[in-house]
Write a protein that holds these residues in place. Structure first.
Motif, mmCIF file in Angstrom:
data_model
loop_
_atom_site.group_PDB
_atom_site.id
_atom_site.type_symbol
_atom_site.label_atom_id
_atom_site.label_comp_id
_atom_site.label_asym_id
_atom_site.label_seq_id
_atom_site.Cartn_x
_atom_site.Cartn_y
_atom_site.Cartn_z
ATOM 1 N N GLY A 258 -12.066 14.300 -40.061
ATOM 2 C CA GLY A 258 -12.093 14.606 -41.777
ATOM 3 C C GLY A 258 -11.525 15.423 -42.121
ATOM 4 O O GLY A 258 -11.345 15.836 -43.307
ATOM 5 N N PHE A 259 -10.471 16.206 -41.329
ATOM 6 C CA PHE A 259 -9.335 17.212 -41.682
ATOM 7 C C PHE A 259 -8.082 16.630 -42.020
ATOM 8 O O PHE A 259 -7.495 15.943 -41.288
ATOM 9 C CB PHE A 259 -9.225 18.231 -40.630
ATOM 10 N N GLU A 260 -7.875 16.725 -43.430
ATOM 11 C CA GLU A 260 -6.661 16.152 -43.734
ATOM 12 C C GLU A 260 -5.521 17.168 -43.741
ATOM 13 O O GLU A 260 -4.354 16.749 -43.409
ATOM 14 C CB GLU A 260 -6.817 15.962 -45.387
ATOM 15 N N ASN A 261 -5.676 18.386 -43.579
ATOM 16 C CA ASN A 261 -4.751 19.192 -43.348
ATOM 17 C C ASN A 261 -4.921 19.794 -42.034
ATOM 18 O O ASN A 261 -5.757 20.523 -41.541
ATOM 19 C CB ASN A 261 -5.007 20.674 -44.420
ATOM 20 N N PHE A 262 -3.727 19.547 -41.208
ATOM 21 C CA PHE A 262 -3.688 19.838 -39.624
ATOM 22 C C PHE A 262 -3.794 21.272 -39.506
ATOM 23 O O PHE A 262 -4.735 21.857 -38.509
ATOM 24 C CB PHE A 262 -2.607 19.276 -39.143
ATOM 25 N N SER A 263 -3.127 22.235 -40.420
ATOM 26 C CA SER A 263 -3.095 23.717 -39.990
ATOM 27 C C SER A 263 -4.432 24.424 -40.478
ATOM 28 O O SER A 263 -4.904 25.190 -39.841
ATOM 29 C CB SER A 263 -1.969 24.477 -40.718
ATOM 30 N N TYR A 264 -5.151 23.683 -41.381
ATOM 31 C CA TYR A 264 -6.415 24.118 -41.642
ATOM 32 C C TYR A 264 -7.469 23.677 -40.637
ATOM 33 O O TYR A 264 -8.461 24.433 -40.312
ATOM 34 C CB TYR A 264 -7.093 23.516 -42.790
ATOM 35 N N PHE A 265 -7.300 22.538 -39.822
ATOM 36 C CA PHE A 265 -8.190 22.356 -38.960
ATOM 37 C C PHE A 265 -7.962 23.277 -37.565
ATOM 38 O O PHE A 265 -9.191 23.757 -37.219
ATOM 39 C CB PHE A 265 -7.920 20.953 -38.305
ATOM 40 N N ILE A 266 -6.951 23.553 -37.374
ATOM 41 C CA ILE A 266 -6.568 24.313 -36.270
ATOM 42 C C ILE A 266 -7.101 25.953 -36.448
ATOM 43 O O ILE A 266 -7.803 26.526 -35.685
ATOM 44 C CB ILE A 266 -4.957 24.811 -35.921
ATOM 45 N N ARG A 267 -7.136 26.352 -37.739
ATOM 46 C CA ARG A 267 -7.398 27.605 -38.023
ATOM 47 C C ARG A 267 -9.160 27.647 -38.012
ATOM 48 O O ARG A 267 -9.503 28.677 -37.642
ATOM 49 C CB ARG A 267 -7.262 28.094 -39.387
ATOM 50 N N LYS A 268 -9.732 26.518 -38.741
ATOM 51 C CA LYS A 268 -11.129 26.523 -38.643
ATOM 52 C C LYS A 268 -11.605 26.321 -37.228
ATOM 53 O O LYS A 268 -12.623 26.948 -36.789
ATOM 54 C CB LYS A 268 -11.587 25.354 -39.458
#
Length: 287
Positions: A258-268
């Motif tokens: 459900g993460f559309e933004n890959f960099s946001y996924f990595i950060r979270k």
């Protein structure tokens, strides 16, 4: 698709509905929000667990424990190595067949849910030490099971009740708490069924008949974190499971949960698991 967050596993046998689940983990541990009719006593032998019960986040360190009542919405996590034992049993196990004063005045209010076991953080040091000893005894008896084990375990469970009742440590159940639990169960179930889709706060709020702003505050108080944080953490736990059990690329996994933004996924993911997804996968394989 799940119809509720209720766990329907059979714990123990019909003749003795109690089972002890001993979990040894070299890395992390996660069991998401669920509830069951059974009572659950968790004893931590090594490491530290984080147990969230309704709106209470409880850190249970080595040698300590926590009580979980029938119907309580709870999750159990650990970010490092741990050993813990979950004593799970049906409240009816405590009943006496003969309706004496003990049954009517003490046991029945417990099995009906009118009296609730206290969370361990509300107990004094002496009570914690005494009760920890009782739980260790139950675990030891179950490991060396024989024809007297069920009797000895039941006696110790009644001793636990005796300690709590004598010291006035049981809590009275409140109707408004149950109503709040049912609303939150409904929202969490929706999140678990739609975590890989886009989830809007307006939709979550509508499930329980609230506006978006009030709902966010309501969820924060009930769960201990805001809805966005909870959704991100749940998605990261799903990603962690895929990193452990599949060869899928990290980008594929981020989209699947459900993460559309890959960099946001990595950060979270790094924020919740203290490692990047690639580091986490390597760490799991090495162990």
């Amino acid at each position: 698709m799940k119809s509720s967050l209720k766990e329907n596993s059979i714990h123990g046998t019909l003749s003795f509905p109690l089972h002890i689940y001993s979990k040894i983990r070299k890395t992390d541990y996660y069991v998401g929000y669920h509830w069951h009719e059974e009572l659950e006593f968790i004893y931590v032998e090594e490491g530290e667990m984080e147990v969230t019960i309704n709106s209470e986040i409880i850190h249970v360190s080595k040698g300590n424990f926590v009580f979980i009542n029938s119907g309580d919405l709870h999750q159990v996590t650990s970010n490092g190595p741990s050993i813990h034992h979950a004593i799970v049993f049906h409240p009816q196990l405590l009943n006496f067949e003969y309706p004496d004063i003990c049954q009517q005045a003490i046991i029945k209010p417990i099995t009906s849910g009118a009296l609730q076991f206290p969370y361990a953080l509300h107990l004094d040091k002496e009570s914690k030490e005494e009760l920890s000893g009782k739980l260790r005894n139950i675990i030891a008896i179950k490991k060396g099971e024989n024809k007297l084990s069920s009797l000895r375990i039941k006696v110790i469970l009644l001793q636990v009740i005796d300690i709590l009742y004598e010291r006035k440590l049981f809590l009275e159940n409140r109707l408004h708490t149950k109503v709040k639990q049912e609303k939150i169960k409904k929202v969490i179930l929706y999140i678990e069924e739609h975590y890989n889709d886009k989830i809007f706060l307006e939709d979550l709020a509508a499930l329980v008949g609230m506006n978006k702003n009030y709902f966010s505050k309501y969820f924060q108080i009930a769960v201990g974190k805001n809805p966005v944080t909870y959704i991100n953490e749940y998605r990261c736990e799903k990603a962690a499971k895929l990193l452990k059990n599949s060869e899928l690329k990290v980008l594929e996994i981020s989209l699947m949960v459900g993460f559309e933004n890959f960099s946001y996924f990595i950060r979270k993911f790094r924020e919740y698991k203290h490692h990047s997804p690639s580091q986490y996968r390597k760490m799991v394989y090495d162990n």
